[in-house]
Design an enzyme around this catalytic site. Sequence first.
Site, mmCIF file in Angstrom:
data_model
loop_
_atom_site.group_PDB
_atom_site.id
_atom_site.type_symbol
_atom_site.label_atom_id
_atom_site.label_comp_id
_atom_site.label_asym_id
_atom_site.label_seq_id
_atom_site.Cartn_x
_atom_site.Cartn_y
_atom_site.Cartn_z
ATOM 1 N N ASP A 10 33.034 50.117 39.511
ATOM 2 C CA ASP A 10 34.047 49.083 39.862
ATOM 3 C C ASP A 10 34.954 48.303 38.939
ATOM 4 O O ASP A 10 34.707 48.647 37.900
ATOM 5 C CB ASP A 10 32.976 47.954 40.577
ATOM 6 C CG ASP A 10 33.574 46.454 40.884
ATOM 7 O OD1 ASP A 10 34.675 46.602 41.854
ATOM 8 O OD2 ASP A 10 33.285 45.465 40.150
ATOM 9 N N ASP A 12 37.064 44.816 39.334
ATOM 10 C CA ASP A 12 37.009 43.427 38.933
ATOM 11 C C ASP A 12 35.636 42.730 38.789
ATOM 12 O O ASP A 12 34.899 43.064 39.843
ATOM 13 C CB ASP A 12 37.851 42.792 40.045
ATOM 14 C CG ASP A 12 39.089 43.186 40.162
ATOM 15 O OD1 ASP A 12 39.700 43.892 41.241
ATOM 16 O OD2 ASP A 12 39.826 42.978 38.970
#
Length: 260
Positions: A10, A12
């Site tokens: 991922d 953020d």
Amino acid sequence: MAALEALIFDVDGTLAETERDGHRPAFNAAFADVGLGWEWSEALYGELLSVTGGKERIRHYIEHFGAAVPEVPDLDALIKDLHKRKTDHYVRLLRAGFIPLRPGVMRLLREAREAGVRLAIATTTTPQNVTELLASVDEPGLADWFEVIAAGDVVPAKKPAPDIFIYACEHLGLKPDACVAIEDSRNGVRSALAAGLEALLVTLNSYTRDEDMSGAALVVDGLGDPGQPVNALSGALEGPGWIDLSTLRAMHARVYGSAA
Ligand code: XBP
Ligand code: MG
């Protein structure tokens, strides 16, 4: 029983702490550009993070927080314009070097690359935000280390839907059980698990530390570094005390019972 062949990250909150001091001020700057009088505080933004996707988040704010909206013929066009302005502000912050990678990220990326473990990204954020974040790191060509950068609107449904992780696995040509996913949020956990990625590491951050990460194989408060051990909040932390490839291989083996 597949061996570990790829790490899917991922962005953020995982690769970098981008939300509080990156995306949030960029949204506020876009709102100011248009004279809307909207201001997302740290606390309010923490609530709004329950909705993934910047355009979806703006719409959620309008629909659920009584935001004063100017009389416009086309709300979709207003949201799209605001989000484009926000992305421009966010990219400026990235290019100024204001958003570093989290501790341990470059170490783990290097370790995986040297061991021939493939790298991919699965994120809700806008693709340009990913390439600009990676370009802002003092590692020329870092974006090229990732065989797949699955981002934003490339899929119809954003996290917690599984689409983006399914897209990443398909474009890697790998089944989920050959991968480890690394996330930071409940929405990310739900997305990865729904895509069949059960070897799932969660690295908590200031916005997500109180979220329910049930289903994750290991939850820690960061990747750590040699001499900077991490705390495991759930799951067995095997290896040196910080997150390295041996930790991820042991976690993967524990989940799938494969040879570590
Ligand atoms: C986090 C998100 C994104 C960012 C804002 O993505 O939900 O929407 O908050 O970026 P992830 P955009 O944790 O999956 O990396 O405004 O470009 O959506
Ligand atoms: Mg995230």
